[in-house]
Each structure stands twice: as C-alpha cells, then as structure tokens.
Design an enzyme around this catalytic site. Structure first.
Site, PDB file in Angstrom:
ATOM      1  CG  ASN A   6      -1.739   1.238   1.369  1.00 35.98           C
ATOM      2  OD1 ASN A   6      -1.780   2.060   0.448  1.00 35.98           O
ATOM      3  ND2 ASN A   6      -2.414   1.395   2.497  1.00 35.98           N
ATOM      4  CD1 TRP A   7       3.986   1.392  -2.549  1.00 31.87           C
ATOM      5  CD2 TRP A   7       4.052   2.517  -4.494  1.00 31.87           C
ATOM      6  NE1 TRP A   7       4.992   0.847  -3.323  1.00 31.87           N
ATOM      7  CE2 TRP A   7       5.056   1.524  -4.520  1.00 31.87           C
ATOM      8  CE3 TRP A   7       3.903   3.338  -5.602  1.00 31.87           C
ATOM      9  CZ2 TRP A   7       5.905   1.337  -5.615  1.00 31.87           C
ATOM     10  CZ3 TRP A   7       4.756   3.154  -6.696  1.00 31.87           C
ATOM     11  CH2 TRP A   7       5.741   2.161  -6.694  1.00 31.87           C
ATOM     12  CE  LYS A   8      -0.231   3.389   4.748  1.00 27.53           C
ATOM     13  NZ  LYS A   8      -0.232   3.516   6.171  1.00 27.53           N
ATOM     14  CG  HIS A  94      -6.077   2.123   5.247  1.00 29.14           C
ATOM     15  ND1 HIS A  94      -5.624   3.028   6.182  1.00 29.14           N
ATOM     16  CD2 HIS A  94      -5.067   1.254   5.028  1.00 29.14           C
ATOM     17  CE1 HIS A  94      -4.374   2.704   6.498  1.00 29.14           C
ATOM     18  NE2 HIS A  94      -4.012   1.639   5.814  1.00 29.14           N
ATOM     19  CD  GLU A  96      -3.137   5.721   6.619  1.00 29.39           C
ATOM     20  OE1 GLU A  96      -3.228   5.705   5.380  1.00 29.39           O
ATOM     21  OE2 GLU A  96      -2.142   5.277   7.235  1.00 29.39           O
ATOM     22  CD  GLU A 163      -3.501  -2.187   7.412  1.00 28.29           C
ATOM     23  OE1 GLU A 163      -2.360  -2.407   6.992  1.00 28.29           O
ATOM     24  OE2 GLU A 163      -4.152  -1.194   7.082  1.00 28.29           O
ATOM     25  N   GLY A 169       2.509   2.577  11.072  1.00 27.81           N
ATOM     26  CA  GLY A 169       3.553   3.602  11.003  1.00 27.81           C
ATOM     27  C   GLY A 169       4.254   3.894  12.323  1.00 27.81           C
ATOM     28  CB  SER A 200       4.934  -1.439  12.188  1.00 29.81           C
ATOM     29  OG  SER A 200       4.560  -0.105  12.469  1.00 29.81           O
ATOM     30  N   GLY A 221       2.815  -1.048   4.355  1.00 27.15           N
ATOM     31  CA  GLY A 221       2.820   0.366   3.983  1.00 27.15           C
ATOM     32  C   GLY A 221       4.233   0.839   3.683  1.00 27.15           C
ATOM     33  N   GLY A 222       4.808   1.583   4.624  1.00 25.80           N
ATOM     34  CA  GLY A 222       6.119   2.214   4.440  1.00 25.80           C
ATOM     35  C   GLY A 222       7.174   1.328   3.783  1.00 25.80           C
TER      36      GLY A 222
HETATM   37  P1  13P Z   1       2.893   0.723   7.716  1.00 26.56           P
HETATM   38  O1  13P Z   1       3.410  -0.595   7.174  1.00 26.56           O
HETATM   39  O2  13P Z   1       3.638   1.898   7.166  1.00 26.56           O
HETATM   40  O3  13P Z   1       2.779   0.708   9.191  1.00 26.56           O
HETATM   41  O4  13P Z   1       1.401   0.886   7.133  1.00 26.56           O
HETATM   42  C1  13P Z   1       0.497  -0.142   7.259  1.00 26.56           C
HETATM   43  C2  13P Z   1      -0.705   0.187   6.472  1.00 26.56           C
HETATM   44  O5  13P Z   1      -1.457   1.078   6.799  1.00 26.56           O
HETATM   45  C3  13P Z   1      -0.946  -0.610   5.256  1.00 26.56           C
HETATM   46  O6  13P Z   1      -2.223  -0.423   4.778  1.00 26.56           O
END
Ligand code: 13P
Length: 239
Positions: A6-8, A94, A96, A163, A169, A200, A221-222
C-alpha cells in the site's frame, strides 16, 4: 501468502522504476503460493498495470467511491473506473479513511459496488489504542465486519486485513499471542476468509510475524516503497 503493497499518497511516475527489481526477484522465487499486489495512488494504476502486463504482480487501488455508475462527484473515482484502468483489487475501510469520516455503512456500500464491478476487496479492520486498552478489540472488529460486510456473500472475493490503528507507522506490532488469538477470532466469525496482518511490517519483524501460522499474508505500507525491503520481507517469509 499475500504480500500487498500500500503506497498510500506516495509516488510519481519515476517510482515505477523500482518494480523492475521486484519483478526480477519474483522470476526466481519458486513459490506458486506468493501473491504480490501493488496498490499505488490512482494516478499510477494505469502506467503500473501496463508495465506489469507480463508480470505475476497484480495492481489494486486504495479506495473507491460508493456510487456504482458515473455521476457528478467532483474529485471521486468509482470502482468501474478503477477496473477500466487495470485494477484487480481495491482496499476499502483503511483506518486512515475511517478516521477521516468513513462510516461502516459507507464502507459497506463501497464493498458492494467494488464487488459488482468485478474487483476483489481488501477489507481493512482494526482497533485504536484506546479501544485496545479498554479490552474492546474483539467487539470492535466484530462490529466492523458485521456492518462493513452486511449482506455480502461473495467471500472468495474478499481478503480481510487486520491492521491495529496503533501499529500503523509506529514500529509497534501486537504480541504474538494476541495476534494469534485475534486472527483466530476473525476467522471464527467469517470462515473461509483469508486474513492478512498489516501495521509496521518490516524486514526486522517479519520472522516473528511469519511464525504466526494462521496469517495468510501481509499488507505493507512504508516498507513496500523500498523494493529492497519489500523483497527482503518476501524472502524471509519463505526462509
Ligand atoms: P505501515 O506498514 O507503514 O505501518 O502501514 C500499514 C498500512 O497502513 C498498510 O495499509
């Protein structure tokens, strides 16, 4: 095992160069069970799916509008449009976006419209730190599943991504036993569902996470923005 990136809200056209490395690695990975899906920002879905035409990597989107056809919704993109430019999956629910105001009811409409358009859904659930401290995790997840997947039977087209909000993050992950129990509990509500873990995930903690044997994959994510880290996570999962 699923490995979903997930590149956000990160990445421009030059970010697509990093796919080459991952593709090359996958050619030598003799694991048929490995499913790799990239969810870039909407602006990159088309160029990415063109680039990955001959690859086993699939492309997904990060959200969609709930309306099932075209309409006067400035700035929005619906599931038909995502399918049209090469997406096979879409992330819905998600945290967010939940935190930005998406309700369970809206999420349910989005899931329905995505399935109707022929997309598979990566359905995200997770508790906040406050809810965890109050020992309400199970209750919160049950509710998110019950309402978000209300009147949906197409279980084979849905992946659940657990999640925890407090782990996204932050570098924090749940304790082994807690995670094992939570995944078991999710699977007991909705049998046949594949359940992924996200929050994470990185090359340092993947050995611990992979040892939890009821996890069907990871939403990353990251670490997914760096091809070396992403490859490392996949490599270590199979070692
Ligand atoms: P991180 O891996 O950066 O914690 O993000 C997780 C995430 O929100 C994937 O959708």
């Amino acid at each position: 095992m699923y490995f979903i990136a997930n590149w956000k809200m990160f990445g421009g056209l030059n970010s697509l160069n990093s796919l080459h490395k991952v593709n090359k690695f996958l050619k030598f990975l003799k694991k048929k069970s490995a499913k790799i899906i990239y969810c870039p920002p909407s602006t990159l879905i088309r160029p990415m799916s063109k680039k990955l035409k001959k690859s086993k990597i699939e492309v997904g989107a990060q959200n969609c509008h709930e309306h099932e056809s075209y309409g006067a919704f400035t700035g929005s993109i619906n599931s038909i449009m995502l399918k049209n430019v090469g997406a096979k999956y879409v992330i819905i629910g998600h945290s967010e976006n939940r935190q930005a105001g998406e309700t369970d009811k809206l999420i349910n409409l989005k899931v329905k419209s995505a399935l109707k358009s022929g997309l598979k859904v990566i359905f995200c659930i997770g508790e906040t730190l406050k809810q965890k401290r109050k020992k309400r995790t199970k209750q919160v997840l049950n509710k998110q599943i019950k309402l978000g997947l209300n009147k949906i039977n197409n279980h084979k087209k849905i992946l659940i991504a657990y999640e925890p909000v407090w782990s996204i993050g932050t570098g924090l992950i749940p304790k082994r036993n807690e995670l094992l129990q939570t995944i078991t509990s999710i699977k007991s509500i909705k049998r046949n569902f594949k359940v992924l873990y996200g929050g994470s995930v990185n090359p340092k903690n993947i050995n611990e996470l992979k040892s939890i044997n009821n996890i069907d994959g990871f939403l990353i994510g990251g670490a997914s923005q760096d091809p070396n880290k992403f490859i490392d996570i996949i490599k270590k999962t199979y070692n």
